[in-house]
Enzyme design. Structure first.
Site, short mmCIF file in Angstrom:
data_model
loop_
_atom_site.label_atom_id
_atom_site.label_comp_id
_atom_site.label_asym_id
_atom_site.label_seq_id
_atom_site.Cartn_x
_atom_site.Cartn_y
_atom_site.Cartn_z
CG ASN A 49 -1.90 -1.16 1.17
OD1 ASN A 49 -2.40 -1.50 0.08
ND2 ASN A 49 -2.14 -1.80 2.31
N GLY A 77 13.89 -3.61 -2.41
CA GLY A 77 14.19 -2.25 -2.84
C GLY A 77 14.39 -1.32 -1.66
CB THR A 78 13.46 -1.69 1.93
OG1 THR A 78 12.16 -2.12 1.55
CG2 THR A 78 13.39 -0.80 3.15
CG HIS A 95 16.00 10.64 -2.64
ND1 HIS A 95 17.36 10.69 -2.84
CD2 HIS A 95 15.57 9.52 -3.27
CE1 HIS A 95 17.74 9.63 -3.54
NE2 HIS A 95 16.67 8.91 -3.81
CE LYS A 141 16.67 7.81 0.29
NZ LYS A 141 16.14 6.44 0.30
N GLY A 174 20.62 4.96 -0.51
CA GLY A 174 21.31 3.71 -0.83
C GLY A 174 22.03 3.81 -2.16
P1 NAP Z 1 6.17 4.31 1.83
O1 NAP Z 1 5.24 4.96 0.87
O2 NAP Z 1 6.27 4.88 3.21
O3 NAP Z 1 5.76 2.77 1.93
C1 NAP Z 1 6.24 1.89 2.91
C2 NAP Z 1 5.16 0.86 3.16
O4 NAP Z 1 5.67 -0.14 4.04
C3 NAP Z 1 3.89 1.43 3.80
O5 NAP Z 1 2.77 1.00 3.05
C4 NAP Z 1 3.90 0.79 5.19
O6 NAP Z 1 2.60 0.54 5.64
C5 NAP Z 1 4.62 -0.52 4.91
N1 NAP Z 1 5.20 -1.17 6.08
C6 NAP Z 1 5.86 -0.63 7.14
N2 NAP Z 1 6.23 -1.60 7.99
C7 NAP Z 1 5.81 -2.77 7.47
C8 NAP Z 1 5.88 -4.12 7.89
N3 NAP Z 1 6.51 -4.47 9.04
N4 NAP Z 1 5.31 -5.06 7.12
C9 NAP Z 1 4.71 -4.75 5.97
N5 NAP Z 1 4.60 -3.48 5.51
C10 NAP Z 1 5.14 -2.51 6.26
O7 NAP Z 1 7.65 4.26 1.26
P2 NAP Z 1 8.14 4.18 -0.28
O8 NAP Z 1 8.35 5.57 -0.80
O9 NAP Z 1 7.27 3.23 -1.02
O10 NAP Z 1 9.59 3.57 -0.07
C11 NAP Z 1 9.80 2.29 0.52
C12 NAP Z 1 11.28 1.97 0.54
O11 NAP Z 1 11.76 1.82 -0.80
C13 NAP Z 1 12.20 3.06 1.16
O12 NAP Z 1 13.24 2.42 1.88
C14 NAP Z 1 12.79 3.77 -0.03
O13 NAP Z 1 14.05 4.34 0.23
C15 NAP Z 1 12.91 2.60 -1.00
N6 NAP Z 1 12.97 2.94 -2.43
C16 NAP Z 1 13.77 2.15 -3.21
C17 NAP Z 1 13.83 2.33 -4.58
C18 NAP Z 1 14.69 1.40 -5.39
O14 NAP Z 1 14.72 1.55 -6.64
N7 NAP Z 1 15.37 0.46 -4.78
C19 NAP Z 1 13.09 3.35 -5.17
C20 NAP Z 1 12.26 4.14 -4.37
C21 NAP Z 1 12.20 3.91 -2.99
P3 NAP Z 1 1.74 1.73 6.35
O15 NAP Z 1 1.50 2.77 5.31
O16 NAP Z 1 0.50 1.01 6.76
O17 NAP Z 1 2.56 2.21 7.50
#
Ligand code: NAP
Length: 250
Positions: free
Chosen positions: A13, A83-84, A139, A143, A149
């Site tokens: 989500n 990706g995290t 970013h 973030k 990363g």
């Molecule tokens: P985000 O919108 O905050 O999404 C994170 C999600 O993780 C939220 O839906 C959250 O749920 C959920 N979550 C938190 N704890 C959890 C758990 N224990 N079990 C299951 N779900 C859980 O963040 P985002 O922008 O999508 O970014 C996520 C990560 O990806 C970050 O670390 C970011 O740096 C990274 N990223 C990587 C790339 C890449 O290319 N590798 C690109 C972009 C971002 P709730 O909303 O219910 O709290």
């Protein structure tokens, strides 16, 4: 028809997770089996996994949860595509050893955008000839980790080929602490956080009478999806962990 790859998503989500779910729906080789949420009891986590029976877990959650998800995947024989960002070097090393031992495929990529991988590779090429370098990563302001990363991985690739050199004036003084950014083996990384940004990086090189800038911009989160799709398919045929999508390129 070849067997579909069953894919669960942790963080389905979230901003990235929603894009992953859309991407999965568009590829008949892949099937989305559900959102894995581990903020529940062990019993409920196991129940979710028993129902989803995933081959692969795509993880876009938070730096605090990703290590635990890597352990969970190991225990259940699920292949993670992560990706995290935010895992420490020690944690990466440990996971690398444990996945190798288990003979289980895993991919952790700080950036799934193909252009960002090229930005890293071109930067490493340039650093060999132009060792004066600074990285600026930019970013969105939600973030959690800094530097990104991607910036860390770029720094690592640059440091591997760059001659040892401490940049800047030897008597340089920061009148405001942090003004010169973070020091990584003698060169600097600067992190900018602003609303309106997605994921951007500029690697600046300087030499006598010339500069070189290598810049990549992800203007939306769809930019990461071809890389995630590629990783899901690749991880099914791997033994052990790779860190960085560039290992899937020749
Ligand atoms: P985000 O919108 O905050 O999404 C994170 C999600 O993780 C939220 O839906 C959250 O749920 C959920 N979550 C938190 N704890 C959890 C758990 N224990 N079990 C299951 N779900 C859980 O963040 P985002 O922008 O999508 O970014 C996520 C990560 O990806 C970050 O670390 C970011 O740096 C990274 N990223 C990587 C790339 C890449 O290319 N590798 C690109 C972009 C971002 P709730 O909303 O219910 O709290």
């Amino acid at each position: 028809m070849t067997k579909q790859i069953r894919v669960a998503v942790a963080g389905a989500n979230g901003r990235m997770g929603q894009e992953v779910v859309k991407m999965l729906a568009q590829d008949t080789a892949l099937v989305f089996t559900g959102n894995l949420d581990t903020r529940v009891s062990e019993e409920e986590i196991n129940q979710q996994l028993d129902e989803m029976k995933p081959d692969v877990l795509v993880d876009f959650t938070t730096p605090h949860t990703v290590y635990r998800h890597m352990e969970l995947c190991l225990a259940r024989g699920v292949r993670p595509v992560v990706g995290t960002t935010g895992l420490t070097t020690e944690q990466l090393q440990e996971m690398s050893e444990r996945y190798k031992e288990a003979g289980l495929g895993a991919i952790i990529a700080p950036n799934f955008a193909i252009g960002a991988i090229l930005c890293m590779k071109f930067s490493a090429m340039a650093a060999k000839y132009m060792p004066h370098v600074e990285i600026i990563e930019l970013h969105h302001d939600r973030k959690l980790d800094a530097p990104s990363g991607t910036a860390l991985k770029t720094a690592e690739m640059i440091a591997a080929v760059r001659e040892e050199l401490k940049q800047g004036h030897p008597e340089e003084v920061e009148t405001i602490s942090g003004a010169r950014g973070a020091d990584y083996e003698g060169f600097r990384i600067h992190s900018v956080r602003l609303p309106g940004m997605v994921a951007h990086q500029e690697v600046l090189f300087g030499a006598t009478g010339q500069t070189l800038s290598i810049r990549h911009d992800s203007i939306n989160r769809e930019s990461f999806m071809p890389g995630v799709n590629m990783a899901i398919k690749a991880v099914m045929n791997m033994n052990g962990l790779i860190y960085g999508l560039e290992h899937l390129f020749d």
